[in-house]
Enzyme design. Sequence first.
Site, short mmCIF file in Angstrom:
data_model
loop_
_atom_site.label_atom_id
_atom_site.label_comp_id
_atom_site.label_asym_id
_atom_site.label_seq_id
_atom_site.Cartn_x
_atom_site.Cartn_y
_atom_site.Cartn_z
N GLU A 1 0.81 -1.22 0.00
CA GLU A 1 0.00 0.00 0.00
C GLU A 1 0.84 1.28 0.00
OE1 GLU A 1 -0.57 -2.70 1.72
OE2 GLU A 1 -2.69 -3.07 2.05
N LYS B 1 -1.72 -10.41 23.64
CA LYS B 1 -2.34 -9.53 24.63
C LYS B 1 -2.39 -10.24 25.98
CE LYS B 1 -4.74 -6.73 21.32
NZ LYS B 1 -5.32 -7.15 20.06
P1 ADP Z 1 2.11 -8.97 2.01
O1 ADP Z 1 3.48 -9.54 2.25
O2 ADP Z 1 1.12 -9.39 3.04
O3 ADP Z 1 1.67 -8.95 0.60
P2 ADP Z 1 3.31 -6.45 2.23
O4 ADP Z 1 4.47 -6.94 1.52
O5 ADP Z 1 2.64 -5.24 1.78
O6 ADP Z 1 2.20 -7.48 2.29
O7 ADP Z 1 3.67 -6.45 3.74
C1 ADP Z 1 3.70 -5.30 4.49
C2 ADP Z 1 3.93 -5.64 5.92
O8 ADP Z 1 5.16 -6.33 6.09
C3 ADP Z 1 4.06 -4.44 6.79
O9 ADP Z 1 2.81 -3.91 7.14
C4 ADP Z 1 4.81 -5.01 7.99
O10 ADP Z 1 3.95 -5.68 8.87
C5 ADP Z 1 5.71 -6.01 7.37
N1 ADP Z 1 7.05 -5.46 7.20
C6 ADP Z 1 7.57 -4.89 6.11
N2 ADP Z 1 8.84 -4.51 6.34
C7 ADP Z 1 9.12 -4.85 7.62
C8 ADP Z 1 10.28 -4.72 8.46
N3 ADP Z 1 11.41 -4.19 8.03
N4 ADP Z 1 10.16 -5.17 9.72
C9 ADP Z 1 9.03 -5.72 10.18
N5 ADP Z 1 7.94 -5.87 9.43
C10 ADP Z 1 7.97 -5.44 8.17
#
Ligand code: ADP
Length: 546
Positions: A331, A440
């Site tokens: 996004e 939680k």
């Molecule tokens: P998906 O993998 O579900 O298609 P995205 O690639 O858009 O979705 O994933 C985004 C999510 O990945 C973020 O909202 C976050 O939770 C996680 N994320 C991305 N980069 C990091 C990071 N460096 N450390 C921790 N979490 C991360």
Amino acid sequence: MLGLMQDRPLLISSLIEYAARYHGNTEIVSRTVEGPIHRYGYRECEVRSRRLASALARKLGVKVGDRIATVAWNGYRHMEVYYGVSGMGAVCHTINPRLFPEQIIYIVNHAEDAYMFIDLTFVPLLEKLADKLGCVKGYVVMTDREHMPDTSLKNAICYEELIEQGDDAYAWPDLDERTASSLCYTSGTTGNPKGVMYEHRSTVLHSLIVLTGEGLALSSQDAVLPIVPMFHANAWGLPYAAPMCGAKIVMPGAKLDGASVFELLSTEKVTLTAGVPTVWLMLLNHMQEHGSTLPELKRVVIGGSAAPRSMIEAFQDKHGAHVVHAWGMTETSPLGTVGNLLPKHARMSKQEQLDVQVKQGRAVWGVELDIVDDDGKSMPRDGKAFGHLLVRGPWVTKGYFKGEGGNILNAGGWFDTGDIATLDPDGYMQITDRSKDVVKSGGEWISSIDLENTAVGHADIAEAAVIGIPHPKWSERPLLIVVKREGAELTKEAVLHYLEGKIAKWWMPDDVQFVDAIPHTATGKILKTALREQFKDYKLPTHDDE
Ligand code: ADP
């Protein structure tokens, strides 16, 4: 009074046009699905992208706004599809082949893809699904005549033959910069996948930021290898940013194992590479086993999931490659924050620098961040308070394709990332959890990510995951699920002993369970929904404790 500057649109075609003119011989090197390494310069890439654009318009009748899907690895033909499709005003819809077949069927039909460009690898997959993909008029197999497979796909088109029919004299159209350019569905661990629709303007602005020193500092001096797939948030924007600055680009194709990635990094003298922690684990293991080094590698971008401290240390101390920890999501195009150090950190000890580097970094220009409580009230930026991470900016989505999910912005125009994070006084953001994964316990939150990253610091732990298990007194308590390193002897007591002193006492997992493997999502993240399902009948040993 309005200014008097020219109103030239920010277009994706301008990126490849610029590279062709000023970095025409700079190479795009690809490991092809057919086998051999392919190399050519940006000039040829641009000509072929234009031929493709003209063939799409004139031979296949593709119009501005039509969705054209890709199911393909990182490679030069995929790059041409990126530019050919978006450049002519159609929408390049990248599909993650690791999704469940039902999700792919859903996505293609939801996007109403008119044509699909597929790598040879995925012909059997599409043959199985084609019956359910009524909107697709034809499948362009991304290979040459010689390698065209016998296929049951109706209207299978050979990519190289299509390009041959294209017109060299085709000129990129002057589109409105807000024209939709590409589409990527989020993996949708809950509910149906939702489409994020990028535009030319957002993509060009995002590329500019990737190039800045506060971004990934990419330049014509670099050779960049995106391990992150082109179907995962546009390979973090690298296929756009590299031509904008004339960086050499190296595409790994289908082979993402440690040995293959190492070979490309080494022979192509890659200076910057980017990917998720799982691929780095494979690379680091390979390098450790073979005692190999990568003297040219300067920077490793780690994102998608949190970069464990031990991984950052391994790259920096053993291999002399600086780690750039970054955060973003589909996004957000995806770049949101980057973990570059400030001048004051140079004076600090290695361990103190690592304390900063394990955080996800500071917002780049254009990205605004806030953390809020359950009532939407902003929380202190003290590095301690954690709340829902909100984001706003010109390359952040304002809604999903076809209005799925309704209005996703709050009154101030902020998008809730679904992440829980802290912000410290220097602006470094640290993800403590996904809001649905946080444990939680007694009204307080325990960060599953923190626990996992601490646990994998143990030399005998290959991978770790934490989920909250229902508990009558505390509501939830953490369960640590561990994959042992091959051949390692490890007990629950040894793991808990290792964690002692490294985490708050009340964060201590109530139990440790050993498993052979931990399930992953299509983008390489730990699939917590599957773990919760697997452990749904499990009862903590502390369940009946007072
Ligand atoms: P998906 O993998 O579900 O298609 P995205 O690639 O858009 O979705 O994933 C985004 C999510 O990945 C973020 O909202 C976050 O939770 C996680 N994320 C991305 N980069 C990091 C990071 N460096 N450390 C921790 N979490 C991360």
